[in-house]
Design a protein around this motif. Sequence first.
Motif, PDB file in Angstrom:
ATOM      1  N   MET A   1       0.811  -1.143   0.060  1.00  0.00           N
ATOM      2  CA  MET A   1      -0.148  -0.252   0.181  1.00  0.00           C
ATOM      3  C   MET A   1       1.110   1.346  -0.057  1.00  0.00           C
ATOM      4  N   SER A   2       0.297   2.196  -0.570  1.00  0.00           N
ATOM      5  CA  SER A   2       1.247   3.450  -0.533  1.00  0.00           C
ATOM      6  C   SER A   2       0.926   4.142   0.786  1.00  0.00           C
ATOM      7  N   ARG A   3       1.553   5.253   0.790  1.00  0.00           N
ATOM      8  CA  ARG A   3       1.836   5.967   2.041  1.00  0.00           C
ATOM      9  C   ARG A   3       0.355   6.751   2.176  1.00  0.00           C
ATOM     10  N   GLU A   4      -0.169   7.398   1.278  1.00  0.00           N
ATOM     11  CA  GLU A   4      -1.574   7.879   1.336  1.00  0.00           C
ATOM     12  C   GLU A   4      -2.462   7.026   1.605  1.00  0.00           C
ATOM     13  N   ALA A   5      -2.542   5.741   1.095  1.00  0.00           N
ATOM     14  CA  ALA A   5      -3.466   4.849   1.613  1.00  0.00           C
ATOM     15  C   ALA A   5      -3.671   4.668   3.053  1.00  0.00           C
ATOM     16  N   TRP A   6      -2.397   4.511   3.703  1.00  0.00           N
ATOM     17  CA  TRP A   6      -1.957   4.352   4.950  1.00  0.00           C
ATOM     18  C   TRP A   6      -2.780   5.262   5.786  1.00  0.00           C
ATOM     19  N   ILE A   7      -2.458   6.604   5.238  1.00  0.00           N
ATOM     20  CA  ILE A   7      -2.903   7.739   6.157  1.00  0.00           C
ATOM     21  C   ILE A   7      -4.324   7.623   6.158  1.00  0.00           C
ATOM     22  N   VAL A   8      -5.040   7.188   5.122  1.00  0.00           N
ATOM     23  CA  VAL A   8      -6.481   7.364   5.038  1.00  0.00           C
ATOM     24  C   VAL A   8      -7.194   6.207   5.939  1.00  0.00           C
ATOM     25  N   VAL A   9      -6.238   4.866   5.930  1.00  0.00           N
ATOM     26  CA  VAL A   9      -6.809   3.914   6.983  1.00  0.00           C
ATOM     27  C   VAL A   9      -6.588   4.507   8.291  1.00  0.00           C
ATOM     28  N   VAL A  10      -5.516   5.111   8.609  1.00  0.00           N
ATOM     29  CA  VAL A  10      -5.405   5.268  10.207  1.00  0.00           C
ATOM     30  C   VAL A  10      -6.438   6.479  10.308  1.00  0.00           C
ATOM     31  N   ILE A  11      -6.620   7.394   9.671  1.00  0.00           N
ATOM     32  CA  ILE A  11      -7.453   8.461  10.195  1.00  0.00           C
ATOM     33  C   ILE A  11      -8.833   7.771  10.058  1.00  0.00           C
ATOM     34  N   ALA A  12      -9.262   6.868   9.417  1.00  0.00           N
ATOM     35  CA  ALA A  12     -10.712   6.120   9.422  1.00  0.00           C
ATOM     36  C   ALA A  12     -10.664   5.611  10.530  1.00  0.00           C
ATOM     37  N   GLY A  13      -9.594   4.917  10.961  1.00  0.00           N
ATOM     38  CA  GLY A  13      -9.615   4.210  12.244  1.00  0.00           C
ATOM     39  C   GLY A  13      -9.731   5.037  13.612  1.00  0.00           C
ATOM     40  N   ILE A  14      -9.113   6.022  13.488  1.00  0.00           N
ATOM     41  CA  ILE A  14      -9.299   6.879  14.472  1.00  0.00           C
ATOM     42  C   ILE A  14     -10.720   7.550  14.452  1.00  0.00           C
ATOM     43  N   VAL A  15     -11.323   7.885  13.478  1.00  0.00           N
ATOM     44  CA  VAL A  15     -12.582   8.490  13.453  1.00  0.00           C
ATOM     45  C   VAL A  15     -13.588   7.547  13.918  1.00  0.00           C
ATOM     46  N   ALA A  16     -13.327   6.145  13.582  1.00  0.00           N
ATOM     47  CA  ALA A  16     -14.414   5.036  13.897  1.00  0.00           C
ATOM     48  C   ALA A  16     -13.885   4.700  15.229  1.00  0.00           C
ATOM     49  N   LEU A  17     -12.879   5.187  16.223  1.00  0.00           N
ATOM     50  CA  LEU A  17     -12.949   4.607  17.488  1.00  0.00           C
ATOM     51  C   LEU A  17     -13.245   5.807  18.206  1.00  0.00           C
ATOM     52  N   ALA A  18     -13.314   6.924  17.680  1.00  0.00           N
ATOM     53  CA  ALA A  18     -13.803   8.281  18.581  1.00  0.00           C
ATOM     54  C   ALA A  18     -15.327   8.092  18.387  1.00  0.00           C
ATOM     55  N   THR A  19     -16.048   7.709  17.344  1.00  0.00           N
ATOM     56  CA  THR A  19     -17.407   7.775  17.437  1.00  0.00           C
ATOM     57  C   THR A  19     -17.931   6.431  18.339  1.00  0.00           C
ATOM     58  N   LEU A  20     -17.236   5.290  18.572  1.00  0.00           N
ATOM     59  CA  LEU A  20     -17.305   4.256  19.237  1.00  0.00           C
ATOM     60  C   LEU A  20     -17.355   4.764  20.576  1.00  0.00           C
ATOM     61  N   VAL A  21     -16.282   5.460  21.075  1.00  0.00           N
ATOM     62  CA  VAL A  21     -16.012   5.875  22.422  1.00  0.00           C
ATOM     63  C   VAL A  21     -17.567   6.874  22.950  1.00  0.00           C
ATOM     64  N   GLY A  22     -17.744   7.854  21.800  1.00  0.00           N
ATOM     65  CA  GLY A  22     -18.988   8.590  22.050  1.00  0.00           C
ATOM     66  C   GLY A  22     -20.219   7.894  22.277  1.00  0.00           C
ATOM     67  N   ALA A  23     -20.455   6.843  21.533  1.00  0.00           N
ATOM     68  CA  ALA A  23     -21.788   5.992  21.518  1.00  0.00           C
ATOM     69  C   ALA A  23     -21.463   5.370  22.836  1.00  0.00           C
ATOM     70  N   VAL A  24     -20.717   5.033  23.402  1.00  0.00           N
ATOM     71  CA  VAL A  24     -20.563   4.081  24.570  1.00  0.00           C
ATOM     72  C   VAL A  24     -20.593   5.158  25.664  1.00  0.00           C
ATOM     73  N   LEU A  25     -20.027   6.306  25.475  1.00  0.00           N
ATOM     74  CA  LEU A  25     -20.429   7.353  26.858  1.00  0.00           C
ATOM     75  C   LEU A  25     -21.683   7.766  26.793  1.00  0.00           C
ATOM     76  N   LEU A  26     -22.529   7.707  25.681  1.00  0.00           N
ATOM     77  CA  LEU A  26     -23.819   8.288  25.699  1.00  0.00           C
ATOM     78  C   LEU A  26     -24.881   7.006  26.403  1.00  0.00           C
ATOM     79  N   ALA A  27     -24.344   5.823  25.861  1.00  0.00           N
ATOM     80  CA  ALA A  27     -25.168   4.805  26.408  1.00  0.00           C
ATOM     81  C   ALA A  27     -24.907   4.504  27.912  1.00  0.00           C
ATOM     82  N   VAL A  28     -23.845   4.916  28.567  1.00  0.00           N
ATOM     83  CA  VAL A  28     -23.803   4.786  29.906  1.00  0.00           C
ATOM     84  C   VAL A  28     -24.367   5.650  30.646  1.00  0.00           C
ATOM     85  N   ARG A  29     -24.533   7.027  30.036  1.00  0.00           N
ATOM     86  CA  ARG A  29     -25.437   7.983  30.581  1.00  0.00           C
ATOM     87  C   ARG A  29     -26.801   7.823  30.718  1.00  0.00           C
TER      88      ARG A  29
END
Length: 113
Positions: free
Chosen positions: A1-29
Motif C-alpha cells: 500500500m502507498s503512504r497515502e492509503a495508510w494515512i487514510v486507513v489510520v484516519i478512518a480508524g481514529i474516526v471510527a474509534l472516536a465515534t465508538l467511544v462517544g456512543a459508549v459514553l452516551l449509552a452509559v449516561r
Amino acid sequence: MSREAWIVVVIAGIVALATLVGAVLLAVRIVRARRMLGALGASGKVAFYGALIYAIFPVDLLPDPIYLDDMGVLAGALLYLTRLAHRHRTAARRLPGQPDAPPESGRARRPVR
C-alpha cells in the motif's frame, strides 16, 4: 500500500474509534438515568429501551463502524429523558390543588411589607 492509503486507513480508524467511544459514553449516561424510569411512565421506558436496542442491534441506518446514527439516537433519547424528568420533578414540587406557576418575567419580585 502507498503512504497515502495508510494515512487514510489510520484516519478512518481514529474516526471510527472516536465515534465508538462517544456512543459508549452516551449509552452509559442513559443507563445511569434508568433509575428514574419508574416515575417517568411508559414514554420514558420506550425512549430508554428503544435507544439501547437501536444502539446494540446490528441493523442500522449506517454501517456499524460508523456510530454517528447510534450517537444521534442515544443523544435524542437522553435529551428526551432529561426533559421528561425535569417536568416530572417540577410537577412533584407543586402542592395538590395549586395552580400552575406563571412564567417568570426575569425580574425578581420583592415581598410586600
